[in-house]
Design a protein around this motif. Structure first.
Motif, PDB file in Angstrom:
ATOM      1  N   GLN B 152    -108.844  14.813   1.919  1.00 46.53           N
ATOM      2  CA  GLN B 152    -109.940  15.794   2.156  1.00 46.53           C
ATOM      3  C   GLN B 152    -109.800  15.911   3.910  1.00 46.53           C
ATOM      4  O   GLN B 152    -109.488  15.000   4.433  1.00 46.53           O
ATOM      5  CB  GLN B 152    -111.189  15.310   2.080  1.00 46.53           C
ATOM      6  CG  GLN B 152    -111.538  14.900   0.569  1.00 46.53           C
ATOM      7  CD  GLN B 152    -112.942  14.278   0.267  1.00 46.53           C
ATOM      8  OE1 GLN B 152    -113.940  14.755   1.043  1.00 46.53           O
ATOM      9  NE2 GLN B 152    -113.275  13.510  -0.348  1.00 46.53           N
ATOM     10  N   ARG B 153    -110.131  17.073   4.327  1.00 48.11           N
ATOM     11  CA  ARG B 153    -110.174  17.333   5.841  1.00 48.11           C
ATOM     12  C   ARG B 153    -111.537  16.757   6.296  1.00 48.11           C
ATOM     13  O   ARG B 153    -112.589  17.220   6.087  1.00 48.11           O
ATOM     14  CB  ARG B 153    -110.067  18.556   6.368  1.00 48.11           C
ATOM     15  CG  ARG B 153    -108.631  19.264   5.996  1.00 48.11           C
ATOM     16  CD  ARG B 153    -108.360  20.262   6.924  1.00 48.11           C
ATOM     17  NE  ARG B 153    -106.876  20.711   6.806  1.00 48.11           N
ATOM     18  CZ  ARG B 153    -106.049  19.973   7.834  1.00 48.11           C
ATOM     19  NH1 ARG B 153    -106.182  19.232   8.546  1.00 48.11           N
ATOM     20  NH2 ARG B 153    -104.784  20.356   7.645  1.00 48.11           N
ATOM     21  N   LEU B 154    -111.407  15.758   7.179  1.00 47.35           N
ATOM     22  CA  LEU B 154    -112.753  15.473   7.635  1.00 47.35           C
ATOM     23  C   LEU B 154    -112.498  14.976   9.171  1.00 47.35           C
ATOM     24  O   LEU B 154    -111.340  14.851   9.721  1.00 47.35           O
ATOM     25  CB  LEU B 154    -112.863  13.823   7.295  1.00 47.35           C
ATOM     26  CG  LEU B 154    -113.243  14.096   5.536  1.00 47.35           C
ATOM     27  CD1 LEU B 154    -113.317  12.457   4.868  1.00 47.35           C
ATOM     28  CD2 LEU B 154    -114.715  14.586   5.658  1.00 47.35           C
ATOM     29  N   PRO B 155    -113.557  14.826  10.148  1.00 45.76           N
ATOM     30  CA  PRO B 155    -113.254  14.351  11.320  1.00 45.76           C
ATOM     31  C   PRO B 155    -112.491  13.126  11.603  1.00 45.76           C
ATOM     32  O   PRO B 155    -112.900  12.078  11.011  1.00 45.76           O
ATOM     33  CB  PRO B 155    -114.783  14.290  11.893  1.00 45.76           C
ATOM     34  CG  PRO B 155    -115.713  14.979  10.964  1.00 45.76           C
ATOM     35  CD  PRO B 155    -114.879  14.877   9.695  1.00 45.76           C
ATOM     36  N   ALA B 158    -113.963   9.746  13.226  1.00 44.73           N
ATOM     37  CA  ALA B 158    -115.187   9.258  12.541  1.00 44.73           C
ATOM     38  C   ALA B 158    -114.583   8.481  11.332  1.00 44.73           C
ATOM     39  O   ALA B 158    -114.675   7.300  10.976  1.00 44.73           O
ATOM     40  CB  ALA B 158    -116.058  10.221  12.182  1.00 44.73           C
ATOM     41  N   LEU B 159    -113.777   9.252  10.631  1.00 41.64           N
ATOM     42  CA  LEU B 159    -113.016   8.548   9.417  1.00 41.64           C
ATOM     43  C   LEU B 159    -112.237   7.386   9.783  1.00 41.64           C
ATOM     44  O   LEU B 159    -112.317   6.312   9.104  1.00 41.64           O
ATOM     45  CB  LEU B 159    -112.063   9.613   8.754  1.00 41.64           C
ATOM     46  CG  LEU B 159    -111.327   9.217   7.467  1.00 41.64           C
ATOM     47  CD1 LEU B 159    -112.372   8.736   6.473  1.00 41.64           C
ATOM     48  CD2 LEU B 159    -110.245  10.324   7.085  1.00 41.64           C
ATOM     49  N   GLN B 162    -114.474   4.356  10.659  1.00 38.49           N
ATOM     50  CA  GLN B 162    -115.191   4.007   9.689  1.00 38.49           C
ATOM     51  C   GLN B 162    -114.410   3.126   8.575  1.00 38.49           C
ATOM     52  O   GLN B 162    -114.795   2.373   8.049  1.00 38.49           O
ATOM     53  CB  GLN B 162    -116.124   5.073   8.889  1.00 38.49           C
ATOM     54  CG  GLN B 162    -117.350   5.575   9.640  1.00 38.49           C
ATOM     55  CD  GLN B 162    -118.418   6.577   8.925  1.00 38.49           C
ATOM     56  OE1 GLN B 162    -118.414   6.241   7.656  1.00 38.49           O
ATOM     57  NE2 GLN B 162    -118.875   7.326   9.515  1.00 38.49           N
ATOM     58  N   LEU B 163    -113.352   3.847   8.404  1.00 32.89           N
ATOM     59  CA  LEU B 163    -112.293   3.070   7.530  1.00 32.89           C
ATOM     60  C   LEU B 163    -111.873   1.743   8.021  1.00 32.89           C
ATOM     61  O   LEU B 163    -111.840   0.624   7.389  1.00 32.89           O
ATOM     62  CB  LEU B 163    -111.289   4.042   7.113  1.00 32.89           C
ATOM     63  CG  LEU B 163    -111.224   4.660   5.813  1.00 32.89           C
ATOM     64  CD1 LEU B 163    -109.948   5.421   5.845  1.00 32.89           C
ATOM     65  CD2 LEU B 163    -111.743   4.195   4.692  1.00 32.89           C
ATOM     66  N   ALA B 189    -110.443   1.798  -3.938  1.00 36.56           N
ATOM     67  CA  ALA B 189    -111.394   2.867  -4.330  1.00 36.56           C
ATOM     68  C   ALA B 189    -111.844   3.828  -3.363  1.00 36.56           C
ATOM     69  O   ALA B 189    -112.006   4.852  -3.329  1.00 36.56           O
ATOM     70  CB  ALA B 189    -112.534   2.217  -4.841  1.00 36.56           C
ATOM     71  N   LEU B 190    -112.260   3.438  -2.051  1.00 36.50           N
ATOM     72  CA  LEU B 190    -112.489   4.131  -0.860  1.00 36.50           C
ATOM     73  C   LEU B 190    -111.375   4.941  -0.445  1.00 36.50           C
ATOM     74  O   LEU B 190    -111.787   6.282  -0.465  1.00 36.50           O
ATOM     75  CB  LEU B 190    -112.938   3.277   0.453  1.00 36.50           C
ATOM     76  CG  LEU B 190    -114.214   2.565   0.157  1.00 36.50           C
ATOM     77  CD1 LEU B 190    -114.096   1.533   1.550  1.00 36.50           C
ATOM     78  CD2 LEU B 190    -115.302   3.449   0.067  1.00 36.50           C
ATOM     79  N   GLY B 193    -110.914   7.774  -3.289  1.00 36.96           N
ATOM     80  CA  GLY B 193    -112.021   8.713  -3.134  1.00 36.96           C
ATOM     81  C   GLY B 193    -111.882   9.900  -2.206  1.00 36.96           C
ATOM     82  O   GLY B 193    -112.462  10.909  -2.344  1.00 36.96           O
ATOM     83  N   LEU B 194    -111.297   9.464  -1.287  1.00 40.22           N
ATOM     84  CA  LEU B 194    -110.746  10.591  -0.417  1.00 40.22           C
ATOM     85  C   LEU B 194    -109.842  11.443  -0.644  1.00 40.22           C
ATOM     86  O   LEU B 194    -109.553  12.645  -0.039  1.00 40.22           O
ATOM     87  CB  LEU B 194    -110.539   9.784   1.228  1.00 40.22           C
ATOM     88  CG  LEU B 194    -111.872   8.954   1.654  1.00 40.22           C
ATOM     89  CD1 LEU B 194    -111.451   8.346   2.872  1.00 40.22           C
ATOM     90  CD2 LEU B 194    -113.108   9.991   1.925  1.00 40.22           C
TER      91      LEU B 194
END
Lengths: 198, 198
Positions: B152-155, B158-159, B162-163, B189-190, B193-194
DNA sequence: CAATAAACATACACTCTGCATGTAGATTCA
DNA sequence: TGAATCTACATGCAGAGTGTATGTTTATTG
């Protein structure tokens, strides 16, 4: 400035003194570091002496523990107050996360709970504290989501702590100037990634 | 015990002394807390005096920063050494995560880098350090995965943070006795999930 | 090889923490 | 109710740690 020096019970004196010291220390620990805040400064700001402090607390670390405990309880209360129930598992988790990030915007709270806390009390010490407050809610929310079949089945303790860690880092990032929207976007993606597509 | 006291250049003396102090301090900071480790103890263990320490480092915090820097570089090197390339984005991320958790099992490393580090240097200070080392790899791995359309495209910032925070907490949990398998299951799983289901 | 600078050691001033001791106020009980 | 006792807090002291100023030795420069 006490208005009246009437006869006060010992229990009242103790409770008032403990509360005064905790509140004063909280204010200072929020402004500076634990290491930078000396006990002389704390008691001076409270208008008492170090004798009172060491009478009520074993040492400086014990005072900090009490402050952290109080602060964690405050955060948990703020979250609870902002959490409308009757939501589905996913929405409840997202609402809780958002409320957590909002609550952690209080000045100095991230340093107190997320930086100094783990260093001074150890990870285990902090786990014990917010296992009684904030994290309990998260853990239960995740358990409910898993039991409802809305979320993957995963080791609960590990999942709770890793998600909490992500939220913590998000709070620190917001505190450092990062956009709340960016952080919440990632938080949402992490949670959604764990959901089972119905 | 020096074998020979032959004429040494100043540059050599300085480098040797810095390395000696950093290594000695690293060992002690890994055994005890930063706060519990005094500079007298450090220099005594190194067989020198505090004069040497304060000649090469502005203060105790500067020495700690150098130690943290060195330790972060070591971790990054261990990860790099254990990372076979030619993997797909997902497998590369998982392999990197696993290698990170393994590398963080070195005694005292979690406290040094994950507890004392943020408290002493601040989150920003630690970000700056492992932004040059470990986190850089993670950030690039995520960027690649997103560009490849696998994630997924995410900031990105931040990603990444947090990871990384989730991995950090996993490392702390393993250090506290949690099963590595449980932690890796959640990490997997994390990440999964992305991923975008191809 | 004299002069200067860098590398390190020694000595000092300051601050903090924790404890021991002292005192005022509260509680107990005859 | 008042003496004895205990609790709450203040005061004073000892030990330790940090940072700096100063002294000494070793390397560098001209």
């Amino acid at each position: 400035m006490q208005e009246r020096l009437e006869r006060r019970t010992n229990r009242d004196r103790s409770e008032a003194m403990r509360a005064l010291l905790i509140e004063t220390a909280r204010k200072l620990f929020a402004e500076k570091t634990y290491a930078e805040t000396g006990t002389p400064e704390i008691v001076a700001a409270a208008g008492v002496t170090r004798g009172a402090l060491y009478h009520h607390f074993a040492d400086k670390e014990a005072l900090f523990r009490a402050v952290a405990e109080h602060e964690a309880a405050t955060v948990a209360a703020e979250i609870e107050r902002a959490a409308p129930d009757g939501l589905g598992p996913r929405e409840a988790l997202l609402a809780g996360s958002q409320a957590y990030l909002e609550a952690m915007r209080a000045p100095g709270r991230t340093r107190l709970l997320l930086l100094d806390g783990p260093a001074v009390l150890g990870r285990a010490g902090m786990d014990e504290i917010d296992g009684r407050h904030g994290n309990r809610t998260l853990r239960e929310g995740l358990a409910i989501a898993m039991r409802a079949g809305a979320m993957q089945r995963l080791p609960l303790a590990a999942l709770t702590s890793q998600l909490a860690a992500a939220f913590d880092r998000a709070a620190l990032a917001v505190d450092a100037g990062s956009a709340m929207a960016d952080q919440m976007e990632v938080v949402t993606a992490l949670i959604d990634g764990l959901m089972l597509d119905a």
